[in-house]
Write an enzyme that holds these catalytic residues in place. Structure first.
Site: not given
Ligand code: IPE
Ligand code: IPE
Ligand code: MG
Length: 253
Positions: A134, A40, A23
């Protein structure tokens, strides 16, 4: 993972599963008198850094909250920038992530996705399906309430079809119907951007996660901030309802 890696991990108490609410992109851009989409875009660089760092630290699963069910209510233009960015980032990064043995999957309500995004998701999921490094989970159009509702619907359908009895519905079964079915629950939740809330992220799965709130805006989040979160995590005593003494005794055994 070999035994040595396992031991190193126990010693340093690295979380198996880290979930992140990324955020603060909009505020990062606004502070620079830039339009929100610039924030963004800068956020994508932070994603790249954190994915790589989590791989190096021995984290097994990294779940990133990229777009919530509620984010559909943002101005149409911002929604379209975000969808486009998700699509292009997946296109651009898939090859390198695959080279690094990362397995990518997405969770969320796909009913509003464009065909192009659906195809792109299918293609990266397929490309990386056999990787065993991962586990990168990207939550897009995801809401914890949506996840529980879709699980409830599937359970109800199974009962109606007669393949499941109501008595069989327990926590394990519900967990197995969620979009995170095969994954361990998050051990550590990191939220950047200064807010101390869950915002409808993994509601069921976060039941016992350690919650770490950072004031740093997501585009500014560096490896060193991740390390701060990880060392804070390593200092927690996870009691899961037991007393501290019980936990210490268990650790010594
Ligand atoms: C997080 O940053 C990214 C998404 C929710 C998609 P925000 O866009 O929420 O940034 P702020 O909270 O407005 O600063
Ligand atoms: C949460 O951030 C969702 C994502 C990071 C994708 P928001 O910025 O949407 O959360 P609220 O609305 O401030 O709670
Ligand atoms: Mg926000």
């Amino acid at each position: 993972m070999n035994r040595k890696q396992e031991q190193a991990k126990e010693a340093s108490a690295v979380p198996r599963h880290v979930a992140v609410v990324m955020d603060g992109n909009g505020r990062w851009a606004q502070a620079r008198f830039m339009p929100r989409p610039a924030g963004h875009r800068a956020g994508v660089d932070a994603v790249r850094r954190i994915v790589e760092a989590c791989g190096h630290r021995g984290v097994e699963v990294l779940t990133l909250f990229a777009f919530s069910s509620e984010n559909w209510t943002r101005p149409e233009e911002e929604v379209s920038v975000l969808m486009d960015l998700l699509l292009r980032t997946m296109e651009k990064e898939a090859g390198k992530l695959h080279e690094n043995n990362v397995r990518i999957r997405t969770i969320g309500d796909r009913s509003r996705f464009s065909d192009r995004l659906l195809r792109q998701i299918a293609s990266v999921e397929q490309l990386t399906a056999d990787n065993d490094g991962l586990d990168l989970v990207i939550a897009i159009s995801y809401g914890g309430r949506w996840d529980m509702a879709q699980a409830a619907r599937r359970i109800a359908e199974a009962v109606r079809e007669g393949t499941l009895a109501p008595e069989q519905v327990d926590e394990e079964l519900v967990g197995g119907m969620l979009s995170t079915a095969e994954l361990p629950d998050p051990d550590l939740l990191i939220r950047t951007g200064g807010e101390s809330r869950i915002s409808n992220f993994l509601l069921w799965q976060l039941a016992y996660a350690e919650l770490y709130f950072s004031p740093v805006l997501w585009p500014d989040f560096r490896e060193s901030h991740l390390d701060e979160a990880l060392s804070w995590y390593a200092g927690r005593q996870r009691r899961f309802g037991r007393t501290g003494d019980q936990v210490e005794r268990l650790n010594r055994a």
